[in-house]
Design a protein around this motif. Sequence first.
Motif, PDB file in Angstrom:
ATOM      1  N   ASP A 403      41.568  71.066  27.377  1.00 33.03           N
ATOM      2  CA  ASP A 403      40.922  72.546  26.844  1.00 33.03           C
ATOM      3  C   ASP A 403      40.883  73.853  27.646  1.00 33.03           C
ATOM      4  O   ASP A 403      41.252  75.074  27.161  1.00 33.03           O
ATOM      5  N   TRP A 404      39.872  73.635  28.774  1.00 37.29           N
ATOM      6  CA  TRP A 404      39.707  74.794  29.577  1.00 37.29           C
ATOM      7  C   TRP A 404      41.154  75.015  30.274  1.00 37.29           C
ATOM      8  O   TRP A 404      41.116  76.238  30.537  1.00 37.29           O
ATOM      9  N   LEU A 405      41.807  74.059  30.550  1.00 33.87           N
ATOM     10  CA  LEU A 405      43.369  74.580  31.220  1.00 33.87           C
ATOM     11  C   LEU A 405      44.300  75.245  30.414  1.00 33.87           C
ATOM     12  O   LEU A 405      44.773  76.177  30.701  1.00 33.87           O
ATOM     13  N   ARG A 406      43.972  75.008  29.127  1.00 34.94           N
ATOM     14  CA  ARG A 406      44.856  75.743  27.955  1.00 34.94           C
ATOM     15  C   ARG A 406      44.398  77.075  28.156  1.00 34.94           C
ATOM     16  O   ARG A 406      45.291  77.920  27.642  1.00 34.94           O
ATOM     17  N   GLN A 407      43.178  77.706  28.369  1.00 32.25           N
ATOM     18  CA  GLN A 407      42.838  78.971  28.388  1.00 32.25           C
ATOM     19  C   GLN A 407      43.429  79.607  29.596  1.00 32.25           C
ATOM     20  O   GLN A 407      43.490  80.794  29.579  1.00 32.25           O
ATOM     21  N   CYS A 408      44.289  78.923  30.443  1.00 32.24           N
ATOM     22  CA  CYS A 408      44.796  79.999  31.713  1.00 32.24           C
ATOM     23  C   CYS A 408      45.763  80.782  31.296  1.00 32.24           C
ATOM     24  O   CYS A 408      46.453  80.520  30.309  1.00 32.24           O
ATOM     25  N   PRO A 409      45.653  82.206  31.641  1.00 30.15           N
ATOM     26  CA  PRO A 409      46.552  82.923  30.946  1.00 30.15           C
ATOM     27  C   PRO A 409      48.043  82.539  31.519  1.00 30.15           C
ATOM     28  O   PRO A 409      48.904  82.919  30.710  1.00 30.15           O
ATOM     29  N   LYS A 410      48.408  81.871  32.557  1.00 24.83           N
ATOM     30  CA  LYS A 410      49.663  81.485  32.880  1.00 24.83           C
ATOM     31  C   LYS A 410      49.461  80.165  33.677  1.00 24.83           C
ATOM     32  O   LYS A 410      48.627  79.872  34.299  1.00 24.83           O
ATOM     33  N   PRO A 411      50.475  79.449  33.407  1.00 23.14           N
ATOM     34  CA  PRO A 411      50.645  78.085  34.227  1.00 23.14           C
ATOM     35  C   PRO A 411      50.469  78.378  35.732  1.00 23.14           C
ATOM     36  O   PRO A 411      51.243  79.185  36.171  1.00 23.14           O
ATOM     37  N   PRO A 412      49.729  77.709  36.599  1.00 21.86           N
ATOM     38  CA  PRO A 412      49.833  77.655  37.909  1.00 21.86           C
ATOM     39  C   PRO A 412      51.111  77.164  38.554  1.00 21.86           C
ATOM     40  O   PRO A 412      51.872  76.181  37.909  1.00 21.86           O
ATOM     41  N   LEU A 413      51.493  77.502  39.716  1.00 21.80           N
ATOM     42  CA  LEU A 413      52.800  76.951  40.460  1.00 21.80           C
ATOM     43  C   LEU A 413      52.456  75.418  40.603  1.00 21.80           C
ATOM     44  O   LEU A 413      53.583  74.630  40.288  1.00 21.80           O
ATOM     45  N   LYS A 414      51.418  75.193  41.007  1.00 28.61           N
ATOM     46  CA  LYS A 414      51.057  73.662  41.283  1.00 28.61           C
ATOM     47  C   LYS A 414      49.570  73.571  41.037  1.00 28.61           C
ATOM     48  O   LYS A 414      48.988  74.302  41.319  1.00 28.61           O
ATOM     49  N   THR A 415      49.212  72.495  40.413  1.00 29.79           N
ATOM     50  CA  THR A 415      47.957  72.007  40.214  1.00 29.79           C
ATOM     51  C   THR A 415      47.444  70.720  40.968  1.00 29.79           C
ATOM     52  O   THR A 415      48.175  69.654  40.837  1.00 29.79           O
ATOM     53  N   PHE A 416      46.666  70.584  41.776  1.00 25.72           N
ATOM     54  CA  PHE A 416      45.842  69.468  42.445  1.00 25.72           C
ATOM     55  C   PHE A 416      44.841  68.970  41.692  1.00 25.72           C
ATOM     56  O   PHE A 416      43.882  69.456  41.291  1.00 25.72           O
ATOM     57  N   VAL A 417      44.686  67.617  41.576  1.00 25.89           N
ATOM     58  CA  VAL A 417      43.434  66.967  40.893  1.00 25.89           C
ATOM     59  C   VAL A 417      42.821  66.264  41.756  1.00 25.89           C
ATOM     60  O   VAL A 417      43.233  65.349  42.601  1.00 25.89           O
ATOM     61  N   THR A 418      41.668  66.422  41.952  1.00 28.29           N
ATOM     62  CA  THR A 418      40.536  65.976  42.828  1.00 28.29           C
ATOM     63  C   THR A 418      39.471  65.676  42.412  1.00 28.29           C
ATOM     64  O   THR A 418      39.208  65.541  41.085  1.00 28.29           O
ATOM     65  N   HIS A 419      38.484  65.209  43.175  1.00 28.93           N
ATOM     66  CA  HIS A 419      36.975  64.901  42.831  1.00 28.93           C
ATOM     67  C   HIS A 419      37.077  63.882  41.630  1.00 28.93           C
ATOM     68  O   HIS A 419      36.502  64.234  40.461  1.00 28.93           O
ATOM     69  N   GLY A 420      37.835  62.835  41.847  1.00 28.77           N
ATOM     70  CA  GLY A 420      37.828  61.553  40.787  1.00 28.77           C
ATOM     71  C   GLY A 420      38.092  60.407  41.464  1.00 28.77           C
ATOM     72  O   GLY A 420      38.871  60.355  42.502  1.00 28.77           O
ATOM     73  N   GLU A 421      37.790  59.280  40.684  1.00 27.71           N
ATOM     74  CA  GLU A 421      38.118  57.843  41.236  1.00 27.71           C
ATOM     75  C   GLU A 421      39.702  57.991  41.012  1.00 27.71           C
ATOM     76  O   GLU A 421      40.212  58.702  40.121  1.00 27.71           O
ATOM     77  N   PRO A 422      40.605  57.042  41.783  1.00 22.77           N
ATOM     78  CA  PRO A 422      41.870  57.005  41.770  1.00 22.77           C
ATOM     79  C   PRO A 422      42.560  56.957  40.370  1.00 22.77           C
ATOM     80  O   PRO A 422      43.196  57.632  40.037  1.00 22.77           O
ATOM     81  N   GLU A 423      41.940  56.001  39.325  1.00 23.48           N
ATOM     82  CA  GLU A 423      42.250  55.907  38.129  1.00 23.48           C
ATOM     83  C   GLU A 423      42.077  57.102  37.170  1.00 23.48           C
ATOM     84  O   GLU A 423      42.913  57.596  36.610  1.00 23.48           O
ATOM     85  N   ALA A 424      40.883  57.718  37.505  1.00 23.81           N
ATOM     86  CA  ALA A 424      40.487  59.137  36.733  1.00 23.81           C
ATOM     87  C   ALA A 424      41.621  60.369  37.319  1.00 23.81           C
ATOM     88  O   ALA A 424      42.035  60.815  36.310  1.00 23.81           O
ATOM     89  N   ALA A 425      41.798  60.303  38.483  1.00 26.42           N
ATOM     90  CA  ALA A 425      42.473  61.271  38.592  1.00 26.42           C
ATOM     91  C   ALA A 425      43.860  61.541  38.463  1.00 26.42           C
ATOM     92  O   ALA A 425      44.489  62.381  37.901  1.00 26.42           O
ATOM     93  N   ASP A 426      44.629  60.037  38.564  1.00 24.60           N
ATOM     94  CA  ASP A 426      45.913  59.948  37.987  1.00 24.60           C
ATOM     95  C   ASP A 426      46.028  60.111  36.613  1.00 24.60           C
ATOM     96  O   ASP A 426      47.133  60.576  36.030  1.00 24.60           O
ATOM     97  N   SER A 427      45.073  59.475  35.960  1.00 24.08           N
ATOM     98  CA  SER A 427      45.192  59.603  34.373  1.00 24.08           C
ATOM     99  C   SER A 427      45.158  61.146  33.960  1.00 24.08           C
ATOM    100  O   SER A 427      45.922  61.555  33.071  1.00 24.08           O
ATOM    101  N   LEU A 428      44.177  62.044  34.614  1.00 22.02           N
ATOM    102  CA  LEU A 428      44.234  63.451  34.264  1.00 22.02           C
ATOM    103  C   LEU A 428      45.650  64.168  34.660  1.00 22.02           C
ATOM    104  O   LEU A 428      46.152  64.739  34.021  1.00 22.02           O
ATOM    105  N   ARG A 429      46.005  63.911  36.026  1.00 25.79           N
ATOM    106  CA  ARG A 429      47.299  64.179  36.362  1.00 25.79           C
ATOM    107  C   ARG A 429      48.620  63.868  35.301  1.00 25.79           C
ATOM    108  O   ARG A 429      49.243  64.707  34.832  1.00 25.79           O
ATOM    109  N   PHE A 430      48.549  62.976  34.798  1.00 23.35           N
ATOM    110  CA  PHE A 430      49.349  62.390  33.724  1.00 23.35           C
ATOM    111  C   PHE A 430      49.262  63.270  32.427  1.00 23.35           C
ATOM    112  O   PHE A 430      50.481  63.744  31.766  1.00 23.35           O
ATOM    113  N   ARG A 431      48.109  63.252  32.174  1.00 19.10           N
ATOM    114  CA  ARG A 431      47.981  64.238  30.760  1.00 19.10           C
ATOM    115  C   ARG A 431      48.376  65.603  30.926  1.00 19.10           C
ATOM    116  O   ARG A 431      48.666  66.367  30.149  1.00 19.10           O
ATOM    117  N   ILE A 432      48.010  66.205  32.320  1.00 21.56           N
ATOM    118  CA  ILE A 432      48.233  67.598  32.718  1.00 21.56           C
ATOM    119  C   ILE A 432      49.858  67.723  32.426  1.00 21.56           C
ATOM    120  O   ILE A 432      50.350  68.818  31.792  1.00 21.56           O
TER     121      ILE A 432
END
Length: 452
Positions: A403-432
């Motif tokens: 929901d926070w990301l959806r508020q972005c005025p325009k999509p970034p050229l690339k988004t990097f997912v960090t600060h998470g255990e491997p499963e959590a980070a990859d799960s968020l990457r997939f959803r994004i």
Amino acid sequence: MELGFIGATGTVTGSRYLVTEGQCRILVDCGLFQGFKQLRLRNREPFPVAPDSLAALVLTHAHVDHSGYIPLLARNGFAGRIHCTPATFDLCRILLPDSGHLQEEEAEYANRRGFSRHHPALPLYTREDAERCLDLFEPVDYGREVRLGGEFRFRFQPAGHILGAASVVLRGLRSSLAFSGDLGRPNDPTMRSPASCPAADFLVVESTYGNRRHAAEDPVETFGDYIGRTFRRGGVVLIPAFAVGRAQSVLYCIHRLKAAGRMPDVPVYLDSPMAVDATELFRRYRSEHRLSSAEAEAVCRTARYVNTAEESKGLSARRTPMVLISASGMATGGRVLHHLKAFAPDHRNTVLFTGFQAPGTRGAAILGGAEAVKIHGEYVPVRAEVGLVENLSAHADYSEILDWLRQCPKPPLKTFVTHGEPEAADSLRFRIEHELGWDCRVPEYRETVGLG
């Protein structure tokens, strides 16, 4: 511009990002690694670049997984300015010297008891190191743009999470880069909502809860159930809680139980000098939280404050019902370790966790059902009831992050997912990728990427 991931990859700790443009190097966050031993050992490795080559450090917030390496960086040659919000500076003035003191104390205890493999055991840094680095801090208000070395400029915006927490927008000569920092929750009972996701060419987003949604339960109800059940057994409720943010949320829940007449007349203790001082800051930074003046005062009066080691030892010797809140929240250090040794072996007691437990920490082991955990060189049996208050986290879950990301005025050229255990980070990457259609990836430790 280049971005180096020198922490917070494959783990929720050790947040450190190196941003380079031309000859100018900027560090965003400078945290300690925690959890598994192979992660903790990174704290003693040489820093990836010469500390004196860094022009400045931009700090998102005060938690030690973001700030706790600063004293060592400064001792090893960093002499630039450390930019953070005023509340973050006030919290760092509490947390960093205490972190140095705890490390000195634990090294001394290890040497006295002879359980360290190192002879002698040495602290990573000292209280004096931490106090000395505070001279480098330069508080910056939210929204104010500041020029750093070279062509870099940055500004902070509120991230919720804890007092002073910020997202960062960093602008170079040709491109911009945003860091979410640790994102708070939109409907947190104490902290205000994060500001909207900023526009930037590139984005680094945290993923602590990237594969989970927070439960809908009322944490006050959960506390009431555990406390009532434990007191009927004649036991003690021991609550490991981070001194900044989590301890104040726990006090707020207990305040609400007392106000509703649902709390037995037993003492509540806050045994963490850091948490005591951090709680006082709620009075000073009213604009950053939702509590009224009356509520903030009530929260500050909810517990009896314990400051001296002698008082703390006296609490460990008690065998009558009480609520005892003590740091650290993942049982990685601090006074809570002595309390765990005293109370975990008794089936009448409850050890009640209040948030995410990083793999490799004692908190994760206890919550995972370990029959015993190693504390100060000896194994302590865990016979107490073990519980978790699931809806008290100061981190946004994956749905709230999206929901926070959806508020972005325009999509970034690339988004990097960090600060998470491997499963959590990859799960968020997939959803994004699949829900937002953004170009997204999970970086590797010590990977460097060009940003144009």
